[in-house]
Design a protein around this motif. Structure first.
Motif, PDB file in Angstrom:
ATOM      1  N   ASN A 212       0.390 -39.099  32.067  1.00 19.81           N
ATOM      2  CA  ASN A 212      -0.405 -38.132  31.321  1.00 19.81           C
ATOM      3  C   ASN A 212      -1.482 -37.509  32.187  1.00 19.81           C
ATOM      4  O   ASN A 212      -1.910 -36.391  31.937  1.00 19.81           O
ATOM      5  N   ARG A 213      -1.915 -38.239  33.223  1.00 22.52           N
ATOM      6  CA  ARG A 213      -2.892 -37.647  34.136  1.00 22.52           C
ATOM      7  C   ARG A 213      -2.256 -36.457  34.854  1.00 22.52           C
ATOM      8  O   ARG A 213      -2.948 -35.554  35.307  1.00 22.52           O
TER       9      ARG A 213
ATOM     10  N   THR B  32     -10.695 -47.887  33.733  1.00 22.25           N
ATOM     11  CA  THR B  32     -10.647 -46.559  34.336  1.00 22.25           C
ATOM     12  C   THR B  32      -9.310 -46.305  35.006  1.00 22.25           C
ATOM     13  O   THR B  32      -8.825 -45.185  35.004  1.00 22.25           O
ATOM     14  N   LYS B  33      -8.731 -47.344  35.618  1.00 22.42           N
ATOM     15  CA  LYS B  33      -7.480 -47.117  36.350  1.00 22.42           C
ATOM     16  C   LYS B  33      -6.292 -47.483  35.495  1.00 22.42           C
ATOM     17  O   LYS B  33      -5.625 -48.477  35.722  1.00 22.42           O
ATOM     18  N   TYR B  34      -6.098 -46.702  34.486  1.00 21.04           N
ATOM     19  CA  TYR B  34      -4.919 -46.907  33.658  1.00 21.04           C
ATOM     20  C   TYR B  34      -4.253 -45.556  33.504  1.00 21.04           C
ATOM     21  O   TYR B  34      -4.842 -44.518  33.766  1.00 21.04           O
ATOM     22  N   ASP B  35      -3.005 -45.598  33.102  1.00 20.75           N
ATOM     23  CA  ASP B  35      -2.297 -44.343  32.942  1.00 20.75           C
ATOM     24  C   ASP B  35      -1.384 -44.442  31.730  1.00 20.75           C
ATOM     25  O   ASP B  35      -0.934 -45.528  31.370  1.00 20.75           O
ATOM     26  N   VAL B  36      -1.134 -43.299  31.124  1.00 23.74           N
ATOM     27  CA  VAL B  36      -0.232 -43.230  29.989  1.00 23.74           C
ATOM     28  C   VAL B  36       0.983 -42.441  30.426  1.00 23.74           C
ATOM     29  O   VAL B  36       0.843 -41.389  31.039  1.00 23.74           O
ATOM     30  N   MET B  49      -7.845 -39.966  26.359  1.00 24.85           N
ATOM     31  CA  MET B  49      -8.117 -40.570  27.665  1.00 24.85           C
ATOM     32  C   MET B  49      -9.396 -40.025  28.271  1.00 24.85           C
ATOM     33  O   MET B  49      -9.771 -40.390  29.386  1.00 24.85           O
TER      34      MET B  49
END
Lengths: 455, 379
Positions: A212-213, B32-36, B49
């Motif tokens: 998603n980033r 902070t260092k997570y991703d979807v 987010m």
């Protein structure tokens, strides 16, 4: 019929398939070996392409004297075909960019295919300026580069604007298309079984991981590209029309040309997209993705642009009369009642009269009828370019040099070859890349967006 | 297992609503260092987010405007400075005609720059060796699942805590993702013999193709710029005519323009006697004579006709034209010398037209009088 509730948004995808079903359905044609029908179709298009290639071979060997172009009709089939094919391309960008900006969700099912068609149509169109110089390997002179003659290209010439417009159009369309393909390549990569396929998809997906980033930037860039492609698509046919409008020939020298050409381009492009999609949705079982509603909406755009074209035809006559310029009036009367009256009335009936049948809902939703009308639209739009080019030239200011332009066999073979070229690419496309955008279709599927969001 | 390095802990969800809730929770927990990872962009995820708005449009704006002005500058420079050319009666700087190309260059440069920046700089693509690649997790999120991945290098990362967080959110398939051995021990393959040989072969092939194209192919028909054409060229052989010559001999007695036969060939005395200078000593004629004298005569005779050659002895210096002999010659006699030559001097009949020769004579007379002025000239 009158029970449609317009306050409710209709689902773009019918039948509420699961995301997995969508994934499999769109990727299926890429896994299966092509069937017999595909090879029959491919052999037809390749035969057409071969006819064109042979004609081109003769042209390059003996020169462009093999064509019908001669005084006073110095611009014959090549420019007609060029404008026709560039016009076909316009629907793709309109669907993918302009309808995206207008948030028309139904575009998601047809955008990928239409963009692909844009690219192939512009490639086909690009052949004609190259071949009509007679020595296509010297086309490099069109690029402004420091050369031994210390000459530069003429930046004041509409023909050079064309070079920039068409090449920019091709490049930006290609980028737009590829950016759209990246997530799909990633989806294909993750379901690929064979090592070769996986490697190919890995390379083209660039390592996309549906993050998603990344989606956040991706959507913004997609919006920016759509924002650029929108004025670009309008500019391209505007500049193509400048090839005519900037000259001082009666029948060409008209300020109505740019909007008139753009409307005509979208008109013919939509007809072509609709024609090919009718086959695609049938062959690949995409009837619930490319729905009848989508086709109906395309037909509505065909009426709209067809009416704009019809208005332009009428307005040209009005301008000729109102201007009081005799050569202008003569050109238009000659167009409608002169030696090329047959071409003019084919154009008027195909472009103005038949599409008006789409006002009737039954016709708008009947696949065989809409197919025939769209074919006629493209016939009519080809004749429009023929009429504009030839009728203005064949009776110029000197009656002693008047002549009747007749295309030669070579001209016709090259035209057939251009169709072969275009449809060969289309056929290869349907078997090598997802013709419908997987990610975009998933995004507009029912229940695909969070219920508490704005949708 | 212990020698593997943990990259992240991942969990999968079935619906977009769940993943939005999960992302909001993980964000509020301070990770902070997570991703979807979702198969398509899920609306509302950016705000869940707390992602800032993408700044890529600025790239488009800056590059686009730069491209536009560069295009304008380039067109101005080519048409107004490097090769000024009037086209269609337009001024050198025909701004309206430049607008279409400025627009196209703006769109082209901005589109390319934006996409390249996004892919190469923001995403750091191509990157096919990311730890998430080729995992079950990736295979799920690219089809129909919504995944969240909390990286191990997050300052708040604690394996058990994260695991219980994901469980409490209702995640399925909670799996740890490890770095792959081969990616960690990856060595650049630039100097492997295979690669080096491939590069050398490629280099040789490109060089050969370039050489053949530029030095051979470009001089073969039909690529030879029409250097060979089936037409008669002057001075060349032609089978069209019986005598085999490409050029036709003129009809007998034909006189070329400006080449009337000279009547006093080998007869300087008669020339001096009968030829009269047809030109008056006007300023126009004298300056023409000066110009021609300076070009054709002065290299040997010197600017002042004193015989002071500029050839520095490489060619015999002629005598001065201020000698009594020459001063006493008639105009026609001097004209004869220019026309026929004399001693080491060749004929200048081909370099100077008859009018120019007479003008030169006038100029020589003027030079002579400048050094040997008569009494009357002083008045």
């Amino acid at each position: 019929m009158s029970s449609i509730d317009y306050t409710q948004e209709l689902p773009v995808i019918e039948g509420r398939p699961t995301l997995k079903e969508i994934n499999e359905l769109i990727a299926k044609p890429l896994d299966q070996k092509p069937d017999k029908k595909f090879y029959i179709a491919l052999s037809i298009t390749l035969t057409m392409l071969l006819a064109g290639a042979i004609a081109l071979g003769f042209t390059f060997y003996y020169g462009v004297g093999l064509w019908g172009n001669n005084n006073p009709v110095g611009w014959g089939f090549p420019i007609v075909n060029f404008v026709f094919w560039v016009g076909i391309g316009h629907a793709g960008t309109l669907i993918s960019a302009i309808l995206f900006l207008f948030r028309q969700k139904w575009r998601n099912g047809i955008a990928r295919f239409a963009e692909g068609m844009t690219i192939f149509a512009v490639m086909t169109a690009g052949l004609f300026p190259l071949i009509h110089v007679g020595r296509p390997w010297l086309a490099g002179y069109l690029i402004p580069y420091p050369n031994q003659h210390s000459l530069w290209v003429d930046f004041n010439s509409p023909l050079l604007w064309d070079v920039f417009a068409v090449s920019t159009y091709f490049t930006v369309s290609f980028i737009f298309w590829y950016v759209g393909l990246i997530p799909d390549f990633a989806s294909l990569r993750d379901r690929a079984v064979g090592k070769v396929k996986k490697t190919i998809y890995s390379i083209f997906s660039l390592g996309w991981r549906h993050s998603n980033r990344h989606w956040s930037h991706y959507e913004m860039v997609y919006l920016v590209l759509a924002g650029f492609a929108t004025p670009l698509v309008l500019s391209v046919h505007t500049i193509v029309s400048f090839d005519f409008a900037v000259s001082i020939l009666p029948g060409w020298h008209a300020t109505i040309f740019p909007p008139y050409f753009v409307a005509g381009a979208v008109f013919s492009g939509f007809a072509m997209v609709q024609n090919v999609l009718i086959f695609i949705r049938k062959i690949f079982n995409y009837e619930h993705i490319i729905t009848l509603d989508t086709l109906e909406k395309m037909n509505k755009i065909i009426i709209l642009t067809g009416s704009m074209v019809g208005y332009a035809y009428a307005m040209e006559f009005f301008t000729a009369w109102y201007s009081g310029v005799q050569p202008e009036q003569f050109t238009f009367i000659n167009r409608a009642f002169g030696p090329y009256a047959w071409a003019y009335w084919i154009m008027v009936s195909c472009n103005v009269i038949f599409p008006q049948l789409f006002w009737i809902r039954k016709i708008r939703r009947s696949i065989p009828v809409m197919f025939v009308i769209a074919v006629l639209v493209n016939v009519g739009m080809w004749f429009e370019r023929f009429v504009i080019t030839v009728t203005s030239l064949h009776r110029d200011f000197l009656p002693s040099s008047w002549a009747y332009f007749k295309p030669t066999v070579v001209d016709v073979a090259i035209l057939i070859g251009s169709f072969g070229f275009f449809f060969t690419w289309i056929l290869l496309f349907t078997k090598s890349l997802p013709v419908v955008s997987i990610a975009e279709i998933k995004a507009v599927n029912e229940g695909a967006q969070p219920s508490h969001g704005e949708h | 297992m212990s020698d593997k390095i943990l990259y992240s802990l991942t969990g999968l969800f079935d619906t977009p609503d769940e993943i939005i809730a999960a992302a909001e929770k993980v964000q509020s927990e301070g990770y902070t260092k997570y991703d979807v990872n979702t198969p398509y962009p899920v609306h509302g995820m950016d705000s869940a987010m707390k992602l800032p708005m993408s700044r890529l449009p600025y790239v488009a704006m800056v590059v686009g405007i730069t491209g536009m002005f560069l295009a304008l500058f380039f067109m101005w420079w080519t048409n107004s400075v490097d090769y000024p050319l009037v086209i269609g009666g337009k001024p050198y700087f025909a701004f309206p005609a430049y607008v279409p190309i400025m627009f196209e260059v703006t769109v082209l440069s901005a589109s390319i720059a934006t996409v390249v920046t996004m892919i190469a700089i923001v995403f750091k693509f191509p990157n096919n060796s990311h730890p998430l690649m080729d995992t079950e997790y990736m295979k799920n999120v690219s089809v129909d699942k919504y995944g969240i991945s909390i990286a191990a290098d997050d300052p708040k990362f604690d394996f058990d805590k994260v695991k219980s967080l994901l469980e409490s959110l209702g995640a399925k398939n909670i799996t740890p993702i490890y770095y792959k051995e081969e990616d960690l021990n990856f060595k650049p393959k630039t100097f492997e013999p295979k690669f080096v040989i491939a590069m050398i072969v490629l280099f040789a092939a490109v060089s050969a193709v370039t050489y053949i194209t530029l030095n051979k192919l470009m001089y073969l028909p039909p690529f030879d710029w029409m250097m060979e054409q089936s037409k008669v060229i002057a001075q060349e052989r032609s089978d069209v005519f019986e005598d085999g010559r490409g050029m036709r001999t003129p009809v007998e007695g034909t006189v070329a323009r400006g080449f009337l036969p000279y009547k006093f060939k080998n007869n300087p005395e008669a020339a001096g006697k009968y030829l009269v200078n047809p030109l008056a000593a006007t300023e126009e004629n004298l300056s023409l004579g000066e110009k021609k004298f300076d070009i054709y005569c002065s290299p040997c005779h010197g600017y002042l006709a004193e015989g002071d050659s500029r050839l520095k002895g490489q060619f015999p210096s002629p005598p001065s034209l201020h000698s009594k002999k020459v001063r006493n010659w008639s105009d026609g006699r001097i004209y004869h010398v220019i026309t026929e030559g004399q001693n080491a001097m060749p004929s200048y009949a081909y370099q100077l037209s008859r009018k120019e020769r007479w003008a030169v004579v006038l100029y020589i007379r003027a030079l002579q009088r400048s050094l040997n002025a008569k009494e009357s000239d002083l008045q």
